[in-house]
Scaffold this active site. Structure first.
Site, mmCIF file in Angstrom:
data_model
loop_
_atom_site.group_PDB
_atom_site.id
_atom_site.type_symbol
_atom_site.label_atom_id
_atom_site.label_comp_id
_atom_site.label_asym_id
_atom_site.label_seq_id
_atom_site.Cartn_x
_atom_site.Cartn_y
_atom_site.Cartn_z
ATOM 1 N N HIS A 14 0.821 -1.206 0.000
ATOM 2 C CA HIS A 14 0.000 0.000 0.000
ATOM 3 C C HIS A 14 0.861 1.264 0.000
ATOM 4 C CE1 HIS A 14 -3.257 2.565 2.169
ATOM 5 N NE2 HIS A 14 -3.576 2.437 0.888
ATOM 6 N N HIS A 38 -1.702 11.523 -1.971
ATOM 7 C CA HIS A 38 -3.015 10.955 -1.668
ATOM 8 C C HIS A 38 -4.078 12.026 -1.480
ATOM 9 C CE1 HIS A 38 -6.237 9.352 0.923
ATOM 10 N NE2 HIS A 38 -6.039 8.228 0.286
#
Length: 249
Positions: free
Chosen positions: A12, A54
């Site tokens: 991730h 992000h």
């Protein structure tokens, strides 16, 4: 069901919880632990450069402030994207997608590119990311898997580079998943693992979809999901749930 070239375990944001997310240092960390696939988030700078981040804003994961997409790359490249995590990563930069593609080629690493357009720029971001991914990965053996929570981003990616595989991201179960994935030409559904049951996994697989789940940090839960037939586990605990984890269960 379409051919699925991707491994069972995905790191991730590059290095999971072991490095500052969405940086080259994170990718290096994932590679050092033997992982063969990473997930990361991309968006557009003001001038159209594609880089990793992000959030809409810079506040959480850099020493910058404000909406990243409103700044030019000349400003963004000066930011420190590592010190927030640890002083040992001080000076780590926000990477361009082109730099990440080169790292993936160096390590023989596959990629899940999550399209995270700045609010209001979903379609443009999906289009530009898909076109860039097609070019940057053209010499690599396995194409990148594109994903997004934003339908407009996936629609744009589908129109721009229809040959690249796509997956829709869901945080909550959606009973319309089959119509949605069919319309977007998705090969996979990427979903919060808490939303899955064995029956739902069975139904998705029966429909010909592959399944990627996020973010699974418990080895016990990862084993259960893989046992149900989930294809990919995206994890922050890339040390506990290693690249050979699935082979041991």
């Amino acid at each position: 069901m379409t051919a699925w070239p991707y491994p069972r375990i995905v790191a991730h944001r590059g290095g999971g919880s072991l490095a500052p997310e969405n940086t080259l240092a994170a990718i290096d960390t994932g590679a050092r632990l033997g992982h063969s696939m990473i997930e990361f988030d991309v968006k557009l700078a003001q001038g159209g450069e594609i880089f990793l981040l992000h959030d809409d804003t810079l506040n959480r994961t850099s020493n910058g402030w404000g909406v990243a997409g409103e700044l030019g790359w000349d400003k963004l490249v000066q930011l420190d994207a590592g010190s927030w995590y640890s002083s040992s990563f001080s000076g780590e930069k926000l990477p361009l997608l082109s730099e990440v593609a080169a790292r993936c080629a160096k390590y023989g690493m596959m990629a899940n590119i999550e399209i995270k357009g700045t609010t209001g720029l979903a379609f443009e971001t999906g289009e530009q990311v898909a076109l860039a991914a097609r070019e940057l990965w053209q010499d690599q053996a396995v194409p990148p898997l594109l994903s997004s929570f934003d339908v407009a981003s996936l629609e744009a990616a589908q129109a721009a580079a229809p040959e690249l595989p796509r997956g829709i991201l869901l945080d909550k179960w959606d009973e319309n998943w089959q119509a949605l994935t069919t319309r977007l030409g998705c090969v996979s559904l990427h979903i919060n693992h808490k939303e899955l049951t064995e029956e739902r996994v069975h139904n998705l697989k029966q429909a010909g979809l592959h399944i990627l789940v996020y973010t699974v940090n418990s080895p016990e839960r990862a084993s259960q999901l893989l046992g149900w037939g989930v294809d990919c586990i995206c994890t922050d605990r890339i040390d506990l749930i290693g690249p050979d984890f699935a082979a041991k269960i």
